[in-house]
Design a protein around this motif. Structure first.
Motif, PDB file in Angstrom:
ATOM      1  N   ARG A 149       0.810  -1.216   0.000  1.00  0.00           N
ATOM      2  CA  ARG A 149       0.000   0.000   0.000  1.00  0.00           C
ATOM      3  C   ARG A 149       0.850   1.277   0.000  1.00  0.00           C
ATOM      4  N   ASP A 150       1.966   1.264   0.722  1.00  0.00           N
ATOM      5  CA  ASP A 150       2.790   2.466   0.860  1.00  0.00           C
ATOM      6  C   ASP A 150       3.986   2.500  -0.087  1.00  0.00           C
ATOM      7  N   ASP A 151       4.050   1.583  -1.027  1.00  0.00           N
ATOM      8  CA  ASP A 151       5.173   1.551  -1.965  1.00  0.00           C
ATOM      9  C   ASP A 151       5.104   2.749  -2.909  1.00  0.00           C
ATOM     10  N   THR A 152       6.247   3.410  -3.115  1.00  0.00           N
ATOM     11  CA  THR A 152       6.296   4.577  -4.005  1.00  0.00           C
ATOM     12  C   THR A 152       7.258   4.379  -5.181  1.00  0.00           C
ATOM     13  N   LYS A 153       7.762   3.172  -5.362  1.00  0.00           N
ATOM     14  CA  LYS A 153       8.787   2.951  -6.382  1.00  0.00           C
ATOM     15  C   LYS A 153       8.410   1.908  -7.425  1.00  0.00           C
ATOM     16  N   SER A 154       7.519   0.988  -7.088  1.00  0.00           N
ATOM     17  CA  SER A 154       7.296  -0.205  -7.901  1.00  0.00           C
ATOM     18  C   SER A 154       6.139  -0.056  -8.881  1.00  0.00           C
ATOM     19  N   PRO A 155       6.096  -0.934  -9.874  1.00  0.00           N
ATOM     20  CA  PRO A 155       4.879  -1.051 -10.694  1.00  0.00           C
ATOM     21  C   PRO A 155       3.705  -1.462  -9.812  1.00  0.00           C
ATOM     22  N   SER A 156       2.505  -1.200 -10.269  1.00  0.00           N
ATOM     23  CA  SER A 156       1.315  -1.689  -9.590  1.00  0.00           C
ATOM     24  C   SER A 156       1.001  -3.084 -10.129  1.00  0.00           C
ATOM     25  N   PHE A 157       1.070  -4.084  -9.278  1.00  0.00           N
ATOM     26  CA  PHE A 157       0.708  -5.454  -9.647  1.00  0.00           C
ATOM     27  C   PHE A 157      -0.642  -5.760  -9.007  1.00  0.00           C
ATOM     28  N   PHE A 158      -1.566  -6.333  -9.783  1.00  0.00           N
ATOM     29  CA  PHE A 158      -2.899  -6.572  -9.237  1.00  0.00           C
ATOM     30  C   PHE A 158      -3.576  -7.726  -9.977  1.00  0.00           C
ATOM     31  N   ILE A 159      -4.602  -8.284  -9.341  1.00  0.00           N
ATOM     32  CA  ILE A 159      -5.356  -9.403  -9.908  1.00  0.00           C
ATOM     33  C   ILE A 159      -6.802  -8.966 -10.121  1.00  0.00           C
ATOM     34  N   GLU A 160      -7.260  -9.092 -11.354  1.00  0.00           N
ATOM     35  CA  GLU A 160      -8.626  -8.736 -11.711  1.00  0.00           C
ATOM     36  C   GLU A 160      -9.608  -9.825 -11.257  1.00  0.00           C
ATOM     37  N   PRO A 161     -10.825  -9.453 -10.848  1.00  0.00           N
ATOM     38  CA  PRO A 161     -11.846 -10.470 -10.574  1.00  0.00           C
ATOM     39  C   PRO A 161     -12.297 -11.107 -11.889  1.00  0.00           C
ATOM     40  N   PRO A 162     -12.831 -12.317 -11.835  1.00  0.00           N
ATOM     41  CA  PRO A 162     -13.217 -13.021 -13.069  1.00  0.00           C
ATOM     42  C   PRO A 162     -14.127 -12.222 -13.989  1.00  0.00           C
ATOM     43  N   VAL A 163     -15.041 -11.452 -13.440  1.00  0.00           N
ATOM     44  CA  VAL A 163     -16.001 -10.723 -14.277  1.00  0.00           C
ATOM     45  C   VAL A 163     -15.320  -9.659 -15.133  1.00  0.00           C
ATOM     46  N   LEU A 164     -14.144  -9.186 -14.735  1.00  0.00           N
ATOM     47  CA  LEU A 164     -13.425  -8.165 -15.500  1.00  0.00           C
ATOM     48  C   LEU A 164     -12.257  -8.729 -16.299  1.00  0.00           C
ATOM     49  N   ALA A 165     -11.953  -9.997 -16.114  1.00  0.00           N
ATOM     50  CA  ALA A 165     -10.781 -10.597 -16.757  1.00  0.00           C
ATOM     51  C   ALA A 165     -10.986 -10.760 -18.261  1.00  0.00           C
ATOM     52  N   VAL A 166      -9.904 -10.642 -19.005  1.00  0.00           N
ATOM     53  CA  VAL A 166      -9.941 -10.902 -20.443  1.00  0.00           C
ATOM     54  C   VAL A 166     -10.256 -12.378 -20.675  1.00  0.00           C
ATOM     55  N   ASN A 167     -11.174 -12.632 -21.593  1.00  0.00           N
ATOM     56  CA  ASN A 167     -11.562 -14.003 -21.924  1.00  0.00           C
ATOM     57  C   ASN A 167     -11.164 -14.266 -23.375  1.00  0.00           C
ATOM     58  N   GLU A 168     -10.013 -14.895 -23.561  1.00  0.00           N
ATOM     59  CA  GLU A 168      -9.512 -15.106 -24.915  1.00  0.00           C
ATOM     60  C   GLU A 168     -10.445 -15.985 -25.737  1.00  0.00           C
ATOM     61  N   GLU A 169     -11.001 -17.008 -25.126  1.00  0.00           N
ATOM     62  CA  GLU A 169     -11.883 -17.902 -25.881  1.00  0.00           C
ATOM     63  C   GLU A 169     -13.103 -17.157 -26.403  1.00  0.00           C
ATOM     64  N   ALA A 170     -13.691 -16.319 -25.558  1.00  0.00           N
ATOM     65  CA  ALA A 170     -14.860 -15.543 -25.994  1.00  0.00           C
ATOM     66  C   ALA A 170     -14.478 -14.557 -27.086  1.00  0.00           C
ATOM     67  N   ASN A 171     -13.336 -13.904 -26.947  1.00  0.00           N
ATOM     68  CA  ASN A 171     -12.891 -12.968 -27.981  1.00  0.00           C
ATOM     69  C   ASN A 171     -12.624 -13.680 -29.296  1.00  0.00           C
ATOM     70  N   ARG A 172     -12.034 -14.857 -29.203  1.00  0.00           N
ATOM     71  CA  ARG A 172     -11.739 -15.615 -30.423  1.00  0.00           C
ATOM     72  C   ARG A 172     -13.030 -16.062 -31.109  1.00  0.00           C
ATOM     73  N   ASN A 173     -14.021 -16.474 -30.314  1.00  0.00           N
ATOM     74  CA  ASN A 173     -15.308 -16.868 -30.892  1.00  0.00           C
ATOM     75  C   ASN A 173     -15.973 -15.696 -31.616  1.00  0.00           C
ATOM     76  N   LEU A 174     -15.832 -14.497 -31.042  1.00  0.00           N
ATOM     77  CA  LEU A 174     -16.411 -13.320 -31.686  1.00  0.00           C
ATOM     78  C   LEU A 174     -15.770 -13.049 -33.040  1.00  0.00           C
ATOM     79  N   THR A 175     -14.442 -13.236 -33.115  1.00  0.00           N
ATOM     80  CA  THR A 175     -13.743 -12.933 -34.362  1.00  0.00           C
ATOM     81  C   THR A 175     -13.915 -14.027 -35.401  1.00  0.00           C
ATOM     82  N   GLU A 176     -14.134 -15.255 -34.960  1.00  0.00           N
ATOM     83  CA  GLU A 176     -14.223 -16.368 -35.900  1.00  0.00           C
ATOM     84  C   GLU A 176     -15.643 -16.628 -36.375  1.00  0.00           C
TER      85      GLU A 176
END
Length: 254
Positions: A149-176
């Motif tokens: 929380r108090d880091d002032t030097k590093s990249p921000s590393f974080f984990i998205e909840p499933p509802v916001l995560a990129v879904n490659e399979e769904a994206n691929r289905n849309l394009t195909e």
């Protein structure tokens, strides 16, 4: 002596297996770079041959907005503190952090964020984390923050909840199975991000999350003069490189 060596071998094997498990249960989701208001830096991405989605994302409660370049398995996000986006009471400190990241060349903060998502709900991490749940997110969800929380030097590393995560399979289905979405139509002909490398300033001491993700093979790292992120598409099959600095702390290979 043989027993000792056998124990050392087993320990090394367990460490290797644990890293493999970590790599299997976490995946790269997206990278953001904090830029100035309304992201005039997007021109650098467009000149490099990447398509910017026309939608502006407003993060109500967080005080930020963003635009994205989208791919099948990830996206690049240009994010900025926006005074027209409301800030929830108690979230003022978060906005100040984004302002420091935006002014990274003088503040010493890192302008880069690396988002991940889980592929298993049972993933555990060997260091403390904390969570945020700003108003723009779906109710009952949160982003898990790996950077202290108090880091002032590093990249921000974080984990998205499933509802916001990129879904490659769904994206691929849309394009195909239908017309290809305009946001996926990049003039340099790339679809997938296959490697993320963080260029860190000399003297930076990586935090536990940085070392963990590097050992798990989720990111790579090298030293440089200042912060930047190095993104490879399609394993660099065309052997092309574009360096977007100084407009953006970003290098792309495709």
């Amino acid at each position: 002596m043989k027993h000792f060596l056998r124990c050392i071998f087993c320990l090394a094997l367990l460490v290797s297996i644990s890293h493999s498990i970590a790599a299997a249960e976490l995946e790269f989701d997206h990278v953001w770079i904090v830029v100035t208001r309304k992201a005039p830096e997007r021109t650098a991405l467009e000149h490099a041959g990447l398509k910017i989605s026309p939608n502006v994302n407003r993060h109500d409660g967080q005080g930020t907005a963003s635009v994205t370049a989208e791919f099948l398995n990830a996206y690049i996000e240009l994010l900025w503190p926006d005074p027209t986006v409301p800030v929830a009471p108690g979230a003022e400190r978060g906005v100040e952090k984004f302002k420091h990241r935006m002014n990274w060349r003088t503040s010493g903060w890192c302008p880069i964020g690396i988002g991940l998502h889980r592929t298993s709900p049972n993933t555990t991490l060997p260091f403390p984390t904390w969570s945020i749940a700003p108003g723009w997110m779906p109710a009952g969800t949160a982003i898990e923050i790996l950077t202290p929380r108090d880091d002032t030097k590093s990249p921000s590393f974080f984990i998205e909840p499933p509802v916001l995560a990129v879904n490659e399979e769904a994206n691929r289905n849309l394009t195909e199975n239908g017309p290809r979405r305009p946001s996926f139509q990049h003039s340099i002909g790339v679809d997938r991000i296959t490697e993320i490398r963080i260029i860190k300033p000399k003297g930076y001491q990586p935090i536990a999350a940085f070392l963990y993700l590097e050992k798990a093979g989720l990111i790579k790292a090298e030293e440089g003069n200042e912060w930047a992120v190095d993104v490879t598409f399609e394993h660099g099959r065309k052997a092309q490189t574009k360096d977007l600095r100084p407009d953006l702390p970003l290098i792309i290979h495709y």
